[in-house]
Design a protein around this motif. Sequence first.
Motif, PDB file in Angstrom:
ATOM      1  N   ALA A 187      15.681  -8.455  23.059  1.00  0.00           N
ATOM      2  CA  ALA A 187      14.325  -8.539  22.513  1.00  0.00           C
ATOM      3  C   ALA A 187      13.388  -7.597  23.266  1.00  0.00           C
ATOM      4  O   ALA A 187      12.598  -6.864  22.660  1.00  0.00           O
ATOM      5  N   HIS A 195      10.755  -4.359  13.606  1.00  0.00           N
ATOM      6  CA  HIS A 195      10.276  -5.743  13.714  1.00  0.00           C
ATOM      7  C   HIS A 195      11.412  -6.719  13.428  1.00  0.00           C
ATOM      8  O   HIS A 195      11.506  -7.781  14.059  1.00  0.00           O
ATOM      9  N   VAL A 246      14.898 -12.565  19.095  1.00  0.00           N
ATOM     10  CA  VAL A 246      14.214 -13.824  19.427  1.00  0.00           C
ATOM     11  C   VAL A 246      14.963 -15.000  18.821  1.00  0.00           C
ATOM     12  O   VAL A 246      15.182 -16.030  19.480  1.00  0.00           O
ATOM     13  N   VAL A 279      11.418  -4.202  21.829  1.00  0.00           N
ATOM     14  CA  VAL A 279       9.971  -4.020  21.971  1.00  0.00           C
ATOM     15  C   VAL A 279       9.673  -2.701  22.679  1.00  0.00           C
ATOM     16  O   VAL A 279       8.769  -1.951  22.282  1.00  0.00           O
ATOM     17  N   HIS A 309       3.023  -8.773  16.452  1.00  0.00           N
ATOM     18  CA  HIS A 309       3.102  -8.709  17.910  1.00  0.00           C
ATOM     19  C   HIS A 309       2.205  -9.758  18.571  1.00  0.00           C
ATOM     20  O   HIS A 309       2.588 -10.372  19.576  1.00  0.00           O
ATOM     21  N   GLU A 361       3.781  -7.299  26.187  1.00  0.00           N
ATOM     22  CA  GLU A 361       4.720  -7.680  25.134  1.00  0.00           C
ATOM     23  C   GLU A 361       6.157  -7.864  25.628  1.00  0.00           C
ATOM     24  O   GLU A 361       6.888  -8.713  25.108  1.00  0.00           O
ATOM     25  N   GLU A 362       6.582  -7.071  26.606  1.00  0.00           N
ATOM     26  CA  GLU A 362       7.932  -7.269  27.141  1.00  0.00           C
ATOM     27  C   GLU A 362       8.051  -8.654  27.783  1.00  0.00           C
ATOM     28  O   GLU A 362       9.043  -9.367  27.595  1.00  0.00           O
ATOM     29  N   VAL A 384       7.910 -11.395  24.844  1.00  0.00           N
ATOM     30  CA  VAL A 384       9.083 -11.532  23.981  1.00  0.00           C
ATOM     31  C   VAL A 384      10.268 -12.113  24.755  1.00  0.00           C
ATOM     32  O   VAL A 384      11.089 -12.850  24.197  1.00  0.00           O
ATOM     33  N   ARG A 385      10.378 -11.792  26.048  1.00  0.00           N
ATOM     34  CA  ARG A 385      11.428 -12.425  26.862  1.00  0.00           C
ATOM     35  C   ARG A 385      11.219 -13.941  26.909  1.00  0.00           C
ATOM     36  O   ARG A 385      12.168 -14.713  26.761  1.00  0.00           O
ATOM     37  N   THR A 401      12.104 -20.494  22.525  1.00  0.00           N
ATOM     38  CA  THR A 401      11.367 -20.153  21.303  1.00  0.00           C
ATOM     39  C   THR A 401      10.496 -21.330  20.857  1.00  0.00           C
ATOM     40  O   THR A 401      11.021 -22.403  20.539  1.00  0.00           O
ATOM     41  N   ILE A 441      13.492  -7.095  16.496  1.00  0.00           N
ATOM     42  CA  ILE A 441      12.822  -7.963  17.478  1.00  0.00           C
ATOM     43  C   ILE A 441      12.983  -9.427  17.076  1.00  0.00           C
ATOM     44  O   ILE A 441      13.319 -10.286  17.899  1.00  0.00           O
ATOM     45  N   ILE A 449       3.738 -13.228  18.877  1.00  0.00           N
ATOM     46  CA  ILE A 449       4.679 -13.389  19.995  1.00  0.00           C
ATOM     47  C   ILE A 449       3.915 -13.601  21.298  1.00  0.00           C
ATOM     48  O   ILE A 449       4.278 -14.448  22.119  1.00  0.00           O
TER      49      ILE A 449
END
Length: 223
Positions: free
Chosen positions: A203, A188, A195, A207, A143, A97-98, A101-102, A108, A191, A146
């Motif tokens: 972000a 959330h 984003v 997370v 999650h 997830e790290e 999300v980066r 995006t 986060i 993402i």
Amino acid sequence: MPSSLSSPAPAKPRPAAERVYSHVKQAVLERRYEGGMLLTEGELAEAVGVSRTPVREALLRLEVEGLLKLYPKKGALVLPVSAQEIADVVETRLLVEEHAVRKAAVATPAGLVERLEELLAQQQRQAEAGDLADVAESDRAFHAEIVRATGNAILVRLYDQLRDRQLRMGVAVMHAHPDRIAKNITEHTEILEAVRTGDAEAAAAAVTRHVGRVRHLVHGDVR
């Protein structure tokens, strides 16, 4: 004169073993069948309205998935969530997830922010209704969205393998710490905002804080 439009064929009933599998799995994930509970074939057959043969088939499948432990002539024990399992899931989630999300914050994908907003609103409605299982599902979907946005099919498949464990732990946390429902929604939102603004480090940090809390919260619920 017969009609030229044929009526749709009636839906086929699901196989008995599949119905037992779904019944038991859902009950375990929602903690209606809690860790340490012994389930018998007879009780499950009666609950679902089937014979014992499909019950055995379903229980074997659930044992392979790590939710149950079968004991011949006794039944199936619902396995508690272990401290090691929690640590393994959290570690894997953070690794995936790290990174995801980066990547989402830097570039995006179209529609991601809108989809995350929808899931947040959905989670809020479910929280107000008090349906913990649905809240856990929406939480996990937030999650997963993402991760899916990375476009990396292998990463998505890896993350999907954690689904059942995530849902079970999510419901466990909310049962033990009801205040976490509102805090999860707040986290959330943090986060999502990172984003939206393209701040990859913020972000990732959001997370890390959010997912890392699961280890400590669920650990207190492990016996």
